[in-house]
Design a protein around this motif. Structure first.
Motif, PDB file in Angstrom:
ATOM      1  N   TYR A 114       0.791  -1.231   0.000  1.00  0.00           N
ATOM      2  CA  TYR A 114       0.000   0.000   0.000  1.00  0.00           C
ATOM      3  C   TYR A 114       0.826   1.284   0.000  1.00  0.00           C
ATOM      4  CZ  TYR A 114      -3.763  -3.198   1.280  1.00  0.00           C
ATOM      5  OH  TYR A 114      -4.665  -4.218   1.289  1.00  0.00           O
ATOM      6  N   ASN A 115       2.128   1.217   0.242  1.00  0.00           N
ATOM      7  CA  ASN A 115       2.898   2.444   0.408  1.00  0.00           C
ATOM      8  C   ASN A 115       4.144   2.495  -0.476  1.00  0.00           C
ATOM      9  OD1 ASN A 115       2.822   4.946   1.791  1.00  0.00           O
ATOM     10  ND2 ASN A 115       4.478   4.308   3.151  1.00  0.00           N
ATOM     11  N   LYS A 116       4.138   1.718  -1.540  1.00  0.00           N
ATOM     12  CA  LYS A 116       5.264   1.678  -2.488  1.00  0.00           C
ATOM     13  C   LYS A 116       6.596   1.411  -1.783  1.00  0.00           C
ATOM     14  CE  LYS A 116       2.993   4.867  -5.701  1.00  0.00           C
ATOM     15  NZ  LYS A 116       3.090   6.171  -6.449  1.00  0.00           N
ATOM     16  N   ARG A 117       6.529   0.577  -0.746  1.00  0.00           N
ATOM     17  CA  ARG A 117       7.684   0.139   0.037  1.00  0.00           C
ATOM     18  C   ARG A 117       8.323   1.256   0.857  1.00  0.00           C
ATOM     19  NH1 ARG A 117      10.939  -4.235  -3.792  1.00  0.00           N
ATOM     20  NH2 ARG A 117       9.168  -5.632  -4.147  1.00  0.00           N
ATOM     21  N   ALA A 118       7.709   2.410   0.903  1.00  0.00           N
ATOM     22  CA  ALA A 118       8.230   3.498   1.745  1.00  0.00           C
ATOM     23  C   ALA A 118       7.879   3.215   3.205  1.00  0.00           C
ATOM     24  CB  ALA A 118       7.638   4.827   1.307  1.00  0.00           C
ATOM     25  N   PRO A 119       8.783   3.483   4.125  1.00  0.00           N
ATOM     26  CA  PRO A 119       8.494   3.233   5.542  1.00  0.00           C
ATOM     27  C   PRO A 119       7.320   4.087   6.030  1.00  0.00           C
ATOM     28  CG  PRO A 119      10.840   3.620   5.199  1.00  0.00           C
ATOM     29  CD  PRO A 119      10.155   3.984   3.921  1.00  0.00           C
ATOM     30  N   ILE A 120       6.614   3.567   7.016  1.00  0.00           N
ATOM     31  CA  ILE A 120       5.602   4.362   7.703  1.00  0.00           C
ATOM     32  C   ILE A 120       6.313   5.531   8.384  1.00  0.00           C
ATOM     33  CG2 ILE A 120       4.019   4.345   9.668  1.00  0.00           C
ATOM     34  CD1 ILE A 120       3.334   1.490   8.937  1.00  0.00           C
ATOM     35  N   GLN A 121       5.691   6.695   8.349  1.00  0.00           N
ATOM     36  CA  GLN A 121       6.358   7.866   8.918  1.00  0.00           C
ATOM     37  C   GLN A 121       6.374   7.832  10.445  1.00  0.00           C
ATOM     38  OE1 GLN A 121       4.094  10.750   6.291  1.00  0.00           O
ATOM     39  NE2 GLN A 121       6.091  11.742   6.285  1.00  0.00           N
ATOM     40  N   VAL A 122       5.224   7.580  11.064  1.00  0.00           N
ATOM     41  CA  VAL A 122       5.156   7.534  12.530  1.00  0.00           C
ATOM     42  C   VAL A 122       4.376   6.294  12.945  1.00  0.00           C
ATOM     43  CG1 VAL A 122       4.420   8.700  14.634  1.00  0.00           C
ATOM     44  CG2 VAL A 122       5.241  10.053  12.696  1.00  0.00           C
ATOM     45  N   LEU A 123       5.007   5.463  13.747  1.00  0.00           N
ATOM     46  CA  LEU A 123       4.369   4.264  14.271  1.00  0.00           C
ATOM     47  C   LEU A 123       4.130   4.449  15.761  1.00  0.00           C
ATOM     48  CD1 LEU A 123       3.482   1.274  13.924  1.00  0.00           C
ATOM     49  CD2 LEU A 123       5.842   0.630  14.433  1.00  0.00           C
ATOM     50  N   GLY A 124       2.865   4.386  16.167  1.00  0.00           N
ATOM     51  CA  GLY A 124       2.530   4.547  17.578  1.00  0.00           C
ATOM     52  C   GLY A 124       2.389   3.206  18.264  1.00  0.00           C
ATOM     53  N   LEU A 125       3.126   3.001  19.338  1.00  0.00           N
ATOM     54  CA  LEU A 125       3.099   1.750  20.103  1.00  0.00           C
ATOM     55  C   LEU A 125       2.404   2.031  21.424  1.00  0.00           C
ATOM     56  CD1 LEU A 125       6.770   0.640  19.369  1.00  0.00           C
ATOM     57  CD2 LEU A 125       4.685  -0.155  18.230  1.00  0.00           C
ATOM     58  N   ASP A 126       1.139   1.645  21.501  1.00  0.00           N
ATOM     59  CA  ASP A 126       0.318   1.979  22.670  1.00  0.00           C
ATOM     60  C   ASP A 126       0.438   0.979  23.806  1.00  0.00           C
ATOM     61  OD1 ASP A 126      -0.742   4.437  22.359  1.00  0.00           O
ATOM     62  OD2 ASP A 126      -2.658   3.815  21.557  1.00  0.00           O
ATOM     63  N   CYS A 127       1.161  -0.131  23.604  1.00  0.00           N
ATOM     64  CA  CYS A 127       1.375  -1.067  24.711  1.00  0.00           C
ATOM     65  C   CYS A 127       2.322  -0.442  25.734  1.00  0.00           C
ATOM     66  CB  CYS A 127       1.985  -2.371  24.198  1.00  0.00           C
ATOM     67  SG  CYS A 127       0.906  -3.352  23.154  1.00  0.00           S
ATOM     68  N   CYS A 128       2.245  -0.910  26.967  1.00  0.00           N
ATOM     69  CA  CYS A 128       3.156  -0.432  28.001  1.00  0.00           C
ATOM     70  C   CYS A 128       4.583  -0.895  27.728  1.00  0.00           C
ATOM     71  CB  CYS A 128       2.724  -0.950  29.366  1.00  0.00           C
ATOM     72  SG  CYS A 128       1.024  -0.551  29.823  1.00  0.00           S
ATOM     73  N   ASN A 129       5.551  -0.082  28.139  1.00  0.00           N
ATOM     74  CA  ASN A 129       6.970  -0.480  28.173  1.00  0.00           C
ATOM     75  C   ASN A 129       7.565  -0.822  26.810  1.00  0.00           C
ATOM     76  OD1 ASN A 129       5.623  -2.279  30.795  1.00  0.00           O
ATOM     77  ND2 ASN A 129       6.944  -0.545  31.225  1.00  0.00           N
ATOM     78  N   MET A 130       7.048  -0.241  25.728  1.00  0.00           N
ATOM     79  CA  MET A 130       7.529  -0.604  24.396  1.00  0.00           C
ATOM     80  C   MET A 130       8.731   0.214  23.929  1.00  0.00           C
ATOM     81  SD  MET A 130       5.782  -3.133  23.069  1.00  0.00           S
ATOM     82  CE  MET A 130       5.639  -3.048  21.288  1.00  0.00           C
ATOM     83  N   ALA A 131       9.140   1.238  24.685  1.00  0.00           N
ATOM     84  CA  ALA A 131      10.322   2.018  24.311  1.00  0.00           C
ATOM     85  C   ALA A 131      11.571   1.266  24.745  1.00  0.00           C
ATOM     86  CB  ALA A 131      10.272   3.410  24.936  1.00  0.00           C
ATOM     87  N   MET A 132      11.761   0.109  24.141  1.00  0.00           N
ATOM     88  CA  MET A 132      12.873  -0.777  24.453  1.00  0.00           C
ATOM     89  C   MET A 132      13.825  -0.842  23.274  1.00  0.00           C
ATOM     90  SD  MET A 132      10.981  -4.045  26.162  1.00  0.00           S
ATOM     91  CE  MET A 132      12.575  -4.832  26.382  1.00  0.00           C
ATOM     92  N   ALA A 133      15.104  -0.945  23.564  1.00  0.00           N
ATOM     93  CA  ALA A 133      16.095  -1.090  22.504  1.00  0.00           C
ATOM     94  C   ALA A 133      15.794  -2.326  21.661  1.00  0.00           C
ATOM     95  CB  ALA A 133      17.490  -1.197  23.116  1.00  0.00           C
ATOM     96  N   GLU A 134      15.374  -3.407  22.329  1.00  0.00           N
ATOM     97  CA  GLU A 134      15.114  -4.649  21.609  1.00  0.00           C
ATOM     98  C   GLU A 134      13.909  -4.539  20.671  1.00  0.00           C
ATOM     99  OE1 GLU A 134      17.109  -5.815  25.511  1.00  0.00           O
ATOM    100  OE2 GLU A 134      15.599  -4.375  24.865  1.00  0.00           O
ATOM    101  N   VAL A 135      12.907  -3.786  21.078  1.00  0.00           N
ATOM    102  CA  VAL A 135      11.714  -3.603  20.248  1.00  0.00           C
ATOM    103  C   VAL A 135      12.026  -2.713  19.048  1.00  0.00           C
ATOM    104  CG1 VAL A 135       9.389  -2.654  20.163  1.00  0.00           C
ATOM    105  CG2 VAL A 135      10.109  -3.981  22.156  1.00  0.00           C
TER     106      VAL A 135
END
Length: 306
Positions: free
Chosen positions: A53-74
């Motif tokens: 759907y996006n001609k292989r261009a990355p999504i500009q902003v991805l929102g992660l609404d789960c808790c504790n997702m600002a992880m290096a591993e994620v």
């Protein structure tokens, strides 16, 4: 739901997934089929979407609404599929970070960059909790295009730590840094840059290479985290140490007598799953955790035999 840095292939059943007794360790859990998507699978699903759907261009902003997702591993798994990720080190209330006011501003205003949108969303969300004395929120806008430099810095830190922790005094320094840092869940999601700061201050004067590598990680985190917000922003609380990005460092690695819910799954994960994550493959953080655990076990055995 909170998150753990999960690796592995598609179609994993909940029985083989860490935390099989609690859904808080599962991402996109399907109770009907008793299966989960791990972080790598999640990134692949987004990649499939962008190809169609996006001609292989990355999504500009991805929102992660789960808790504790600002992880290096994620975030490591999400490189290349999104420019920015909005994610939290802390738990999140049952409320989306994308508010009506931010969305309305975006739709009615002039063109915004991905950074503008992500940063404004963080400011708006954190600002809405600024007067809530009992609810502590940390939310970050992370530039995924800069994450490769962070992985390189982490690899350098691991390379310095692996020989350094042969010395007892350096293992004590690591333990002190862990104790002084802020941890967001019982299984040890600690703030990465804050840990490196405490580590640099705890190792001996001869460990210049470790201090230099730790400072390199701190600089790399600053480059990845374009904006972070903490509410309420009060001095004296340990959450004030948050710098926007956490890393998995479970307490049982250094504290043999610790006990908490899902510790068994946590141990199984380190020995049988964590090494398959992108972050572990690139940085070697799993090798550091395994060696530190082995050395801690040896020390405990010697002490008990004395």
């Amino acid at each position: 739901a909170s998150q753990q840095p999960v690796g592995g292939g598609k179609g994993r059943t909940a029985d083989s997934f860490p935390g099989d007794s609690g859904n808080e360790l599962k991402l996109l859990y399907d109770i009907t089929h008793n299966s989960v998507l791990n972080n790598h699978d999640f990134a692949e699903a987004i990649c499939d979407y962008t190809e169609i759907y996006n001609k292989r261009a990355p999504i500009q902003v991805l929102g992660l609404d789960c808790c504790n997702m600002a992880m290096a591993e994620v975030l490591s798994e999400l490189q290349g599929v999104a420019e920015y990720a909005v994610a939290a080190e802390t738990g999140l209330p049952f409320q989306s970070w994308l508010s009506a006011s931010v969305l309305d501003k975006f739709l009615k205003g002039k063109h915004q960059t991905a950074r503008d949108f992500a940063v404004n969303a963080v400011k708006d969300f954190v600002g809405s909790f600024s007067n809530s004395a009992g609810t502590y929120i940390e939310l970050s806008a992370c530039n995924l295009n800069r994450f490769g430099a962070l992985e390189t810095a982490m690899k350098e830190l691991v390379n310095e730590l692996l020989p350094a922790i042969d010395k007892h005094e350096n293992r004590v320094a690591v333990l002190k840094a862990w104790q002084n840092d802020v941890s967001f869940v019982a299984d040890g999601l600690i703030d990465l840059a804050s840990f490196c700061g405490f580590l640099a201050g705890s190792v001996g004067p001869s460990e210049t290479a470790v201090r230099k590598a730790a400072a390199g990680v701190q600089d790399a985190v600053k480059n990845v985290v374009d904006w972070k917000g903490i509410a309420p922003n009060v001095a004296g609380r340990r959450i004030a140490l948050s710098t926007g990005l956490s890393i998995w460092f479970p307490p049982w690695i250094q504290f043999p007598n610790v006990r908490y819910f899902q510790m068994k799954q946590s141990k199984n994960y380190l020995f049988n799953g964590y090494s398959s994550t992108q972050f572990a493959k690139v940085t070697g953080w799993d090798r550091f955790l395994l060696k530190l655990f082995a050395l801690t076990q040896q020390k405990q055995q010697i002490t008990s035999q004395a």
